[in-house]
Design a protein around this motif. Structure first.
Motif, mmCIF file in Angstrom:
data_model
loop_
_atom_site.group_PDB
_atom_site.id
_atom_site.type_symbol
_atom_site.label_atom_id
_atom_site.label_comp_id
_atom_site.label_asym_id
_atom_site.label_seq_id
_atom_site.Cartn_x
_atom_site.Cartn_y
_atom_site.Cartn_z
ATOM 1 N N LEU A 84 38.060 66.101 7.710
ATOM 2 C CA LEU A 84 37.108 66.968 8.111
ATOM 3 C C LEU A 84 35.802 66.676 7.932
ATOM 4 C CD1 LEU A 84 37.798 69.362 5.547
ATOM 5 C CD2 LEU A 84 38.835 70.166 7.379
ATOM 6 N N ILE A 85 35.105 66.814 9.013
ATOM 7 C CA ILE A 85 33.634 66.822 9.339
ATOM 8 C C ILE A 85 32.491 67.701 8.957
ATOM 9 C CG2 ILE A 85 31.664 66.005 11.435
ATOM 10 C CD1 ILE A 85 33.839 64.955 12.761
ATOM 11 N N ASP A 86 31.494 67.041 8.463
ATOM 12 C CA ASP A 86 30.898 68.268 7.999
ATOM 13 C C ASP A 86 29.445 68.660 8.816
ATOM 14 O OD1 ASP A 86 29.704 70.692 5.533
ATOM 15 O OD2 ASP A 86 28.694 68.780 5.224
ATOM 16 N N ILE A 87 29.797 69.329 9.576
ATOM 17 C CA ILE A 87 28.063 69.801 10.160
ATOM 18 C C ILE A 87 27.528 71.094 9.586
ATOM 19 C CG2 ILE A 87 27.373 70.349 12.308
ATOM 20 C CD1 ILE A 87 29.989 69.032 13.635
ATOM 21 N N PRO A 88 27.314 71.051 8.761
ATOM 22 C CA PRO A 88 26.024 72.388 8.429
ATOM 23 C C PRO A 88 25.836 73.336 8.685
ATOM 24 C CG PRO A 88 25.486 70.200 6.654
ATOM 25 C CD PRO A 88 26.051 69.850 8.502
ATOM 26 N N HIS A 89 25.416 73.319 9.485
ATOM 27 C CA HIS A 89 24.473 74.116 10.658
ATOM 28 C C HIS A 89 25.110 75.073 11.351
ATOM 29 C CE1 HIS A 89 20.578 72.253 8.458
ATOM 30 N NE2 HIS A 89 21.356 70.758 9.603
ATOM 31 N N ARG A 90 26.843 74.539 11.209
ATOM 32 C CA ARG A 90 27.689 75.384 12.263
ATOM 33 C C ARG A 90 27.875 76.856 11.470
ATOM 34 N NH1 ARG A 90 26.330 73.974 16.494
ATOM 35 N NH2 ARG A 90 26.977 75.432 18.150
ATOM 36 N N GLN A 91 27.832 77.669 11.536
ATOM 37 C CA GLN A 91 28.370 78.826 11.234
ATOM 38 C C GLN A 91 29.737 78.774 10.829
ATOM 39 O OE1 GLN A 91 27.326 82.379 14.481
ATOM 40 N NE2 GLN A 91 25.736 83.092 12.303
ATOM 41 N N ASN A 92 30.873 78.291 11.948
ATOM 42 C CA ASN A 92 32.140 78.794 12.118
ATOM 43 C C ASN A 92 32.446 77.484 11.859
ATOM 44 O OD1 ASN A 92 32.799 81.418 12.187
ATOM 45 N ND2 ASN A 92 31.795 81.454 14.270
ATOM 46 N N ILE A 93 34.215 76.630 11.688
ATOM 47 C CA ILE A 93 35.176 75.773 11.521
ATOM 48 C C ILE A 93 35.641 75.715 12.786
ATOM 49 C CG2 ILE A 93 36.278 74.036 9.930
ATOM 50 C CD1 ILE A 93 34.973 75.575 7.769
ATOM 51 N N GLU A 94 35.742 74.654 13.199
ATOM 52 C CA GLU A 94 36.392 74.504 14.565
ATOM 53 C C GLU A 94 37.786 73.887 14.272
ATOM 54 O OE1 GLU A 94 35.520 75.638 17.527
ATOM 55 O OE2 GLU A 94 33.438 76.264 17.524
ATOM 56 N N PHE A 95 38.612 73.698 14.881
ATOM 57 C CA PHE A 95 39.897 72.856 14.835
ATOM 58 C C PHE A 95 40.914 72.952 16.304
ATOM 59 C CE2 PHE A 95 39.498 74.911 10.781
ATOM 60 C CZ PHE A 95 39.887 74.000 9.264
ATOM 61 N N SER A 96 41.138 71.558 15.891
ATOM 62 C CA SER A 96 41.988 71.024 17.141
ATOM 63 C C SER A 96 43.309 71.030 15.686
ATOM 64 C CB SER A 96 41.756 69.485 17.221
ATOM 65 O OG SER A 96 41.143 69.656 18.698
ATOM 66 N N ILE A 97 44.535 71.273 16.121
ATOM 67 C CA ILE A 97 45.538 71.404 15.345
ATOM 68 C C ILE A 97 46.527 70.665 15.879
ATOM 69 C CG2 ILE A 97 47.340 72.798 14.332
ATOM 70 C CD1 ILE A 97 44.450 74.748 13.494
ATOM 71 N N GLY A 98 47.992 69.948 15.665
ATOM 72 C CA GLY A 98 49.204 69.719 16.381
ATOM 73 C C GLY A 98 48.858 68.381 16.183
ATOM 74 N N ASN A 99 49.961 68.095 17.367
ATOM 75 C CA ASN A 99 50.841 65.985 17.061
ATOM 76 C C ASN A 99 50.762 65.649 18.231
ATOM 77 O OD1 ASN A 99 51.674 63.939 15.959
ATOM 78 N ND2 ASN A 99 53.000 65.614 14.386
ATOM 79 N N VAL A 100 51.619 64.457 18.032
ATOM 80 C CA VAL A 100 51.969 63.647 19.720
ATOM 81 C C VAL A 100 52.847 64.936 19.970
ATOM 82 C CG1 VAL A 100 52.877 61.651 20.081
ATOM 83 C CG2 VAL A 100 51.083 61.850 19.182
ATOM 84 N N LEU A 101 53.472 64.550 21.315
ATOM 85 C CA LEU A 101 54.063 65.108 22.371
ATOM 86 C C LEU A 101 55.158 63.726 22.594
ATOM 87 C CD1 LEU A 101 56.320 67.091 23.341
ATOM 88 C CD2 LEU A 101 54.251 67.830 24.715
ATOM 89 N N PRO A 102 56.292 63.374 22.181
ATOM 90 C CA PRO A 102 56.944 61.943 22.570
ATOM 91 C C PRO A 102 57.838 62.250 23.283
ATOM 92 C CG PRO A 102 57.854 63.274 20.381
ATOM 93 C CD PRO A 102 56.865 64.381 21.121
ATOM 94 N N LEU A 103 56.552 63.246 24.648
ATOM 95 C CA LEU A 103 57.590 63.579 26.029
ATOM 96 C C LEU A 103 56.688 62.798 26.820
ATOM 97 C CD1 LEU A 103 59.200 66.760 25.979
ATOM 98 C CD2 LEU A 103 60.322 65.141 26.119
ATOM 99 N N PHE A 104 57.116 62.530 27.917
ATOM 100 C CA PHE A 104 56.892 61.990 29.878
ATOM 101 C C PHE A 104 57.046 63.521 30.163
ATOM 102 C CE2 PHE A 104 57.958 58.388 27.656
ATOM 103 C CZ PHE A 104 56.520 57.438 27.875
ATOM 104 N N ARG A 105 56.357 63.714 31.529
ATOM 105 C CA ARG A 105 56.490 64.548 32.243
ATOM 106 C C ARG A 105 57.858 64.375 32.513
ATOM 107 N NH1 ARG A 105 52.971 68.653 33.199
ATOM 108 N NH2 ARG A 105 50.498 68.419 32.245
ATOM 109 N N SER A 106 58.360 63.875 33.090
ATOM 110 C CA SER A 106 60.055 63.730 33.806
ATOM 111 C C SER A 106 60.900 64.029 32.953
ATOM 112 C CB SER A 106 59.796 62.116 34.556
ATOM 113 O OG SER A 106 60.032 61.329 33.443
#
Length: 429
Positions: A232-254
């Motif tokens: 978490l990064i605290d940015i006090p003046h913002r109204q909402n908490i923005e999220f990036s949620i996920g993980n590595v995808l261990p796949l190549f396009r091929s």
């Protein structure tokens, strides 16, 4: 529309040809393969701003004036790998527009006065970036899943600000020269004649230095986490908490599993109102306004990430996180239905068809394919795989690559008051 491609003189060229087309467009991407460093990061950004600031025959003002009178547009931007140049013109103004492009690329001036302004603007932008919660959450997410020598790994804002101040005109000129050592990717769109004109000019520009270094792509893999983690990064003046949620995808396009995973991930998180996350976390539960997912940075030589992008108010953040995790778990453990298979085949087929009707979309699509190393034949096979997809293939891929017990939750916003609550919640996943 039909497509042709060829490799010549340091340029990998793709043409998107439509008879009787009045519009002429092109996209050029030039890789920058220098070592990943804060200096090279800011150099790419500064260079992309400076390239249209003046050349042998134009000042910044007269350049933009000349383009406006022609009704044409030339844009330059940088990302973590490439300098990209785009051009739009009518067929009757294409020759004059290409003359401007040639002048800009071969004879840039990089004036000290322009460099000073660009550096000041970039520093101000980086200072403002500290308050950009969505961007900060994304950067922290990528940082958790990449090593420091990975070109995708972001540097701290303060590090970049410090580096900007040290960039000088010699650095910019050396960077400009380095671009001729790479293979250029060109995608043009229009009639066969206008595409040929664009192709010939770009090849001639690239010939101004015949030095060329062709390197085999380095295989990149991410740093997959084995348990749920919270940053978490605290940015006090913002109204909402923005999220990036996920993980590595261990796949190549091929990889054979990629079409099945991408299909299932669209069922879960397709931008719009069709994906499960939007229909549950947003529409039914009202915990956020938008919640979408993307497969990012996944090419023939790079394993990328699956990432869900959303935001929650501090009062809803615990419910939002748990609801999102519930839907990821449901997709992983129970998979999708036959009805979803039918609906999403239709949705994705429609998107493919719509791209065929627009020259601009088709050129963008073709250029994106070139950047990830896909040929038109590869993409045709991918679309056929989507058409022939089965529930069993999707459910197997979801269970294999979408682990709800190993997720990075990266948030930025007014987090101070909810940090303890979120830590407890994520420890229960």
């Amino acid at each position: 529309m039909h497509t042709t491609s060829k490799q010549t003189n340091g340029v990998s060229a793709v043409r998107i040809i439509r008879d009787n087309e009045r519009l002429a467009v092109c996209k050029i991407s030039i890789p920058n393969k220098d070592a990943h460093s804060p200096k090279n990061d800011v150099l790419r950004t500064i260079y992309s701003e400076l390239l249209l600031s003046g050349s042998k025959d134009f000042s910044r003002e007269t350049l933009h004036d000349a383009l406006a009178k022609l009704g044409s547009e030339i844009c330059v931007h940088a990302d973590a790998k490439n300098i990209s140049i785009s051009l739009d013109a009518l067929d009757i103004t294409l020759t004059k527009t290409l003359k401007i492009l040639t002048n800009v690329i071969i004879f840039p001036t990089f004036k000290d006065s322009e460099l000073k302004q660009v550096k000041e603007h970039l520093i101000n932008s980086l200072v403002l970036e500290k308050e950009n919660a969505r961007s900060r959450a994304h950067q922290q997410f990528v940082s958790a899943l990449t090593s420091v020598d990975d070109f995708r790994h972001p540097f701290s804002i303060d590090t970049l600000i410090s580096e900007v101040a040290q960039i000088n005109r010699d650095d910019i000129k050396a960077f400009h020269t380095s671009l001729w050592r790479q293979n250029w990717l060109l995608t043009s769109g229009g009639t066969d004649k206008t595409c040929a004109t664009i192709e010939n000019i770009v090849i001639n520009i690239r010939r101004c230095d015949d030095t060329q270094v062709m390197e085999a792509p380095i295989k990149l893999t991410g740093l997959s986490v084995s348990r749920c983690t919270l940053s978490l990064i605290d940015i006090p003046h913002r109204q909402n908490i923005e999220f990036s949620i996920g993980n590595v995808l261990p796949l190549f396009r091929s990889d054979p599993d990629f079409p099945a995973f991408s299909f299932g991930f669209n069922v879960l998180a397709l931008p719009g109102f069709s994906g499960r996350l939007m229909s549950t976390v947003r529409a039914k539960e009202g915990l956020t306004y938008s919640i979408y997912g993307y497969i990012e940075s996944c090419t023939l030589s790079e394993q990328g990430f699956w990432r869900i992008v959303t935001f929650f108010s501090p009062k809803d953040v615990e419910k939002g996180i748990m609801s999102t995790t519930r839907e990821i778990t449901r997709m992983c453990e129970k998979g999708m239905s036959n009805d979803e298979l039918r609906r999403f085949k239709a949705i994705l087929h429609t998107r493919f068809v719509l791209a065929e009707d627009s020259l601009l979309k088709k050129v963008s699509e073709a250029h994106s394919l070139s950047l990830i190393g896909f040929s038109q034949q590869d993409f045709t096979k991918y679309k056929q795989d989507i058409e022939n997809m089965t529930v069993a293939k999707v459910n197997t891929a979801m269970k294999k690559y979408l682990s709800p017990k190993a997720i990075v939750f990266s948030g930025a916003g007014p987090t101070q008051s909810i940090t303890k609550v979120l830590k407890k919640a994520i420890s229960r996943i």
